[in-house]
Design a protein around this motif. Structure first.
Motif, PDB file in Angstrom:
ATOM      1  N   UNK A 114      -1.267   5.979 -12.608  1.00 49.93           N
ATOM      2  CA  UNK A 114       0.057   6.091 -12.028  1.00 49.93           C
ATOM      3  C   UNK A 114       1.078   5.302 -12.816  1.00 49.93           C
ATOM      4  N   UNK A 115       2.044   4.761 -12.118  1.00 51.61           N
ATOM      5  CA  UNK A 115       3.130   4.021 -12.754  1.00 51.61           C
ATOM      6  C   UNK A 115       2.619   2.713 -13.368  1.00 51.61           C
ATOM      7  N   UNK A 116       3.112   2.399 -14.551  1.00 49.39           N
ATOM      8  CA  UNK A 116       2.835   1.085 -15.153  1.00 49.39           C
ATOM      9  C   UNK A 116       3.885   0.120 -14.590  1.00 49.39           C
ATOM     10  N   UNK A 159      -3.046   0.880  -4.219  1.00 51.40           N
ATOM     11  CA  UNK A 159      -2.577  -0.458  -4.553  1.00 51.40           C
ATOM     12  C   UNK A 159      -2.644  -0.607  -6.078  1.00 51.40           C
ATOM     13  N   UNK A 160      -1.732  -1.391  -6.603  1.00 50.86           N
ATOM     14  CA  UNK A 160      -1.679  -1.610  -8.052  1.00 50.86           C
ATOM     15  C   UNK A 160      -2.834  -2.512  -8.468  1.00 50.86           C
ATOM     16  N   UNK A 199       0.882  -1.168   0.000  1.00 47.89           N
ATOM     17  CA  UNK A 199       0.000   0.000   0.000  1.00 47.89           C
ATOM     18  C   UNK A 199       0.920   1.218   0.000  1.00 47.89           C
ATOM     19  N   UNK A 200       0.730   2.123  -0.987  1.00 52.98           N
ATOM     20  CA  UNK A 200       1.650   3.229  -1.185  1.00 52.98           C
ATOM     21  C   UNK A 200       0.946   4.574  -1.040  1.00 52.98           C
ATOM     22  N   UNK A 201       1.719   5.588  -0.649  1.00 53.32           N
ATOM     23  CA  UNK A 201       1.156   6.932  -0.507  1.00 53.32           C
ATOM     24  C   UNK A 201       1.024   7.642  -1.845  1.00 53.32           C
ATOM     25  N   UNK A 202       1.624   7.102  -2.874  1.00 60.17           N
ATOM     26  CA  UNK A 202       1.474   7.618  -4.236  1.00 60.17           C
ATOM     27  C   UNK A 202       1.397   6.420  -5.181  1.00 60.17           C
ATOM     28  N   UNK A 203       0.824   6.594  -6.358  1.00 60.00           N
ATOM     29  CA  UNK A 203       0.623   5.441  -7.264  1.00 60.00           C
ATOM     30  C   UNK A 203       1.889   5.022  -8.005  1.00 60.00           C
TER      31      UNK A 203
END
Length: 264
Positions: free
Chosen positions: A146-148, A172-173, A116-120
């Motif tokens: 967000x990030x791929x 979450x991704x 679980x991240x504070x940014x994507x």
């Protein structure tokens, strides 16, 4: 008596101060605003910058408008997340929807769990906590690009809430997520408000005489009790000192004789 007079003077001063105090109350309006298009975001700051977006608000649902922030943004809340929404992307309405927010959950199925991240994006510095394998009932708020993280896969992330003794909020991704509840369209509609006024009354509302009376009584009673408890020892002492000794009578046949020693 001087002590009693002094304390009573203080009490009367406090009561008169409350009586002359101009107590006012202020009220604030809030409104629900409907989302009627795609790509409407909750922002972390009232700035038109994609880096400030928190998540996309599900279409056909509502945000709760709390106040005017500036010319372009409202200060708002979606579920229990506070942020800002663009004024030209939401429709304020006069009414309270039964289901203002989308109610959806999902699970993660990565055998190694998922961060679980504070940014994507997947970076160690932004990781909040690891979510274990097959954790379900994660609360869905919305998507953000967000990030791929995996080439030729999705760049879509989910903003969610994870509870594990404490509550954690983050991204979450989405590639490792499934069983997302189907989000049905919300068809609730109300009268549209063109220019919402968040100040219920331009003038502060003064408390009524009855309300002031109850406030004064509520303050006075505890004061009287405290004064009584403080004065009780003094009053008892004065009572003992002021009591005259009782004269005892001795019986000697048909007449009475006083014993002077009993007066000493």
């Amino acid at each position: 008596m001087k002590k009693i007079t002094y304390i009573l003077s203080i009490l009367l001063f406090l009561i008169s101060s409350f009586a002359n105090l101009n107590i006012t109350s202020y009220a604030q309006n809030s409104y629900y605003a409907k989302i009627q298009q795609e790509d409407v975001y909750l922002y972390s700051a009232p700035i038109d910058d994609l880096s400030k977006t928190i998540f996309e608000i599900p279409n056909t649902y509502f945000v709760k408008l709390i106040d005017d922030e500036n010319e372009n943004f409202y200060y708002a809340m979606y579920k229990n997340v506070y942020g800002y929404v663009k004024k030209n992307q939401v429709t304020p309405m006069q009414g309270s929807p039964i289901n203002p927010f989308a109610n959806a959950t999902f699970r993660i199925f990565s055998p190694d769990g998922i961060g679980l991240y504070s940014s994507p994006s997947i970076t160690q510095s932004t990781k909040i906590i690891d979510i274990p394998y097959l954790t379900n009932s994660l609360t869905f708020y919305g998507y953000k690009i967000g990030e791929e993280a995996i080439p030729d896969k999705s760049n879509q992330w989910i903003y969610c809430n994870f509870e594990n003794n404490n509550e954690y909020y983050g991204y979450v991704y989405s590639v490792f997520c499934d069983q997302l509840s189907q989000i049905q369209d919300n068809y609730e509609n109300f009268e549209i408000i063109e220019n919402p006024n968040f100040n219920m009354d331009d003038n502060p509302t003064e408390l009524s005489t009855i309300a002031m009376t109850f406030i004064i009584i509520g303050v006075s009673i505890p004061c009287l009790i405290v004064i009584y408890l403080l004065l009780k020892p003094t009053l008892l002492k004065e009572k003992v000192l002021n009591e005259r000794p009782k004269v005892k009578k001795k019986h000697h046949g048909d007449y009475f004789e006083f014993d002077d020693s009993e007066l000493n």
